[in-house]
Design a protein around this motif. Sequence first.
Motif, PDB file in Angstrom:
ATOM      1  N   LEU A 184     -86.683 -16.995 -53.469  1.00 38.90           N
ATOM      2  CA  LEU A 184     -87.476 -18.225 -53.356  1.00 38.90           C
ATOM      3  C   LEU A 184     -88.841 -17.958 -52.729  1.00 38.90           C
ATOM      4  O   LEU A 184     -89.818 -18.652 -53.039  1.00 38.90           O
ATOM      5  N   ILE A 185     -88.909 -16.965 -51.847  1.00 38.29           N
ATOM      6  CA  ILE A 185     -90.202 -16.585 -51.279  1.00 38.29           C
ATOM      7  C   ILE A 185     -91.073 -15.964 -52.368  1.00 38.29           C
ATOM      8  O   ILE A 185     -92.274 -16.249 -52.465  1.00 38.29           O
ATOM      9  N   ARG A 186     -90.475 -15.134 -53.219  1.00 37.14           N
ATOM     10  CA  ARG A 186     -91.206 -14.574 -54.367  1.00 37.14           C
ATOM     11  C   ARG A 186     -91.680 -15.702 -55.287  1.00 37.14           C
ATOM     12  O   ARG A 186     -92.827 -15.691 -55.750  1.00 37.14           O
ATOM     13  N   ALA A 187     -90.786 -16.643 -55.572  1.00 33.95           N
ATOM     14  CA  ALA A 187     -91.152 -17.765 -56.448  1.00 33.95           C
ATOM     15  C   ALA A 187     -92.358 -18.515 -55.895  1.00 33.95           C
ATOM     16  O   ALA A 187     -93.272 -18.888 -56.648  1.00 33.95           O
ATOM     17  N   ASP A 207     -96.232 -10.203 -55.743  1.00 33.11           N
ATOM     18  CA  ASP A 207     -94.774 -10.087 -55.809  1.00 33.11           C
ATOM     19  C   ASP A 207     -94.273  -9.086 -54.760  1.00 33.11           C
ATOM     20  O   ASP A 207     -93.315  -9.356 -54.029  1.00 33.11           O
ATOM     21  N   LYS A 208     -94.926  -7.930 -54.670  1.00 26.91           N
ATOM     22  CA  LYS A 208     -94.531  -6.912 -53.681  1.00 26.91           C
ATOM     23  C   LYS A 208     -94.732  -7.432 -52.260  1.00 26.91           C
ATOM     24  O   LYS A 208     -93.915  -7.174 -51.368  1.00 26.91           O
ATOM     25  N   TYR A 209     -95.828  -8.153 -52.054  1.00 24.81           N
ATOM     26  CA  TYR A 209     -96.073  -8.758 -50.739  1.00 24.81           C
ATOM     27  C   TYR A 209     -94.922  -9.693 -50.358  1.00 24.81           C
ATOM     28  O   TYR A 209     -94.390  -9.625 -49.239  1.00 24.81           O
ATOM     29  N   CYS A 210     -94.532 -10.551 -51.293  1.00 25.32           N
ATOM     30  CA  CYS A 210     -93.480 -11.536 -51.023  1.00 25.32           C
ATOM     31  C   CYS A 210     -92.123 -10.871 -50.780  1.00 25.32           C
ATOM     32  O   CYS A 210     -91.337 -11.349 -49.956  1.00 25.32           O
ATOM     33  N   ILE A 211     -91.839  -9.798 -51.480  1.00 25.13           N
ATOM     34  CA  ILE A 211     -90.578  -9.071 -51.260  1.00 25.13           C
ATOM     35  C   ILE A 211     -90.529  -8.525 -49.832  1.00 25.13           C
ATOM     36  O   ILE A 211     -89.526  -8.682 -49.125  1.00 25.13           O
ATOM     37  N   ASN A 212     -91.617  -7.916 -49.404  1.00 24.89           N
ATOM     38  CA  ASN A 212     -91.672  -7.382 -48.042  1.00 24.89           C
ATOM     39  C   ASN A 212     -91.603  -8.495 -47.001  1.00 24.89           C
ATOM     40  O   ASN A 212     -90.901  -8.374 -45.991  1.00 24.89           O
ATOM     41  N   LEU A 213     -92.307  -9.590 -47.263  1.00 30.19           N
ATOM     42  CA  LEU A 213     -92.271 -10.739 -46.358  1.00 30.19           C
ATOM     43  C   LEU A 213     -90.862 -11.312 -46.279  1.00 30.19           C
ATOM     44  O   LEU A 213     -90.362 -11.636 -45.193  1.00 30.19           O
ATOM     45  N   GLY A 214     -90.198 -11.443 -47.426  1.00 24.45           N
ATOM     46  CA  GLY A 214     -88.849 -12.000 -47.475  1.00 24.45           C
ATOM     47  C   GLY A 214     -87.839 -11.142 -46.739  1.00 24.45           C
ATOM     48  O   GLY A 214     -86.961 -11.658 -46.027  1.00 24.45           O
ATOM     49  N   MET A 215     -87.937  -9.821 -46.890  1.00 23.02           N
ATOM     50  CA  MET A 215     -87.030  -8.922 -46.179  1.00 23.02           C
ATOM     51  C   MET A 215     -87.235  -9.037 -44.674  1.00 23.02           C
ATOM     52  O   MET A 215     -86.265  -9.122 -43.902  1.00 23.02           O
ATOM     53  N   ALA A 216     -88.485  -9.041 -44.239  1.00 24.04           N
ATOM     54  CA  ALA A 216     -88.782  -9.190 -42.815  1.00 24.04           C
ATOM     55  C   ALA A 216     -88.250 -10.518 -42.288  1.00 24.04           C
ATOM     56  O   ALA A 216     -87.660 -10.586 -41.203  1.00 24.04           O
TER      57      ALA A 216
END
Length: 294
Positions: A184-187, A207-216
Amino acid sequence: MDFKQELIFKAQQADKFIAERFFVNENRQKLLYESMNYSLSAGGKRLRPVLMMSVCEMLGTDFNKTADFACAIEMIHTYSLIHDDLPAMDNDKFRRGKLTNHIVYGEDMAILAGDALLNKAFEVALSNTAGITADKLVKSLAVLAQMSGSEGMIGGQVVDIQNSGSDIDEKTLEYMYMLKTCALIRASGLVGAIIAGATDDEYKAIDKYCINLGMAFQIQDDILDIEGDEKILGKPIGSDQKNNKKTFVSLLGLEKSKELVKTYSYNAIDILQNLKRNSEFLEKLTIYLIDRNI
């Protein structure tokens, strides 16, 4: 406007967008609308709408163009929380400092309220398409549907349920978080990018930014479940342990988990800076989330 003021302003704008698009119908299913509104209006960080708005703004487009999709993403997020709290899932009694939806309205109405919010999300996203071209609208809807479905958030919840109470390795846990939280963060970021007309390279970078943000974000959630303040969080801590769920904290320990939050967060910031756009707000948001207490 400093960062904190801008964050509050954008969260308030998200609330305004929602208030303009959701109301309780005075008909025979009024109770359903009240149940939906109970959770939708309970507050929260509004991170996903703020992220969508800010990505769009970073790419040089008025964030008001994201209004309908910003509402939609928050409705989907809210429905997932209602269902997560059910006895069949996490069986939580408090959310955002209030009794959970099923405690107030019953399990039957909570299930239906979640279902209705998911449907309402797409209704709202399609309600006012002025200023958004057909190709952007279709692409945004496709992202929203995929990221909230079996290959996104719901898929992550399935992996979570199937591995509850069992040993789980780091790769499986990362896969689960990629779907359950990051989707959902990626979306949010991707829809903001689509509406703003991002280039292919910008789209991939966001997309890569959001993946890293979501994991954190999710690992920090794990940490807060151990050492957070219940009064600030608005829900009991220790729920992961109570439900016998494996997290990065239980797998790697607190200190290693805190290091991972910083690693993912600074990776995210590096990606933003390489975009060569005005990413100051998003960079500050990423740093702010490292030490968040809610």
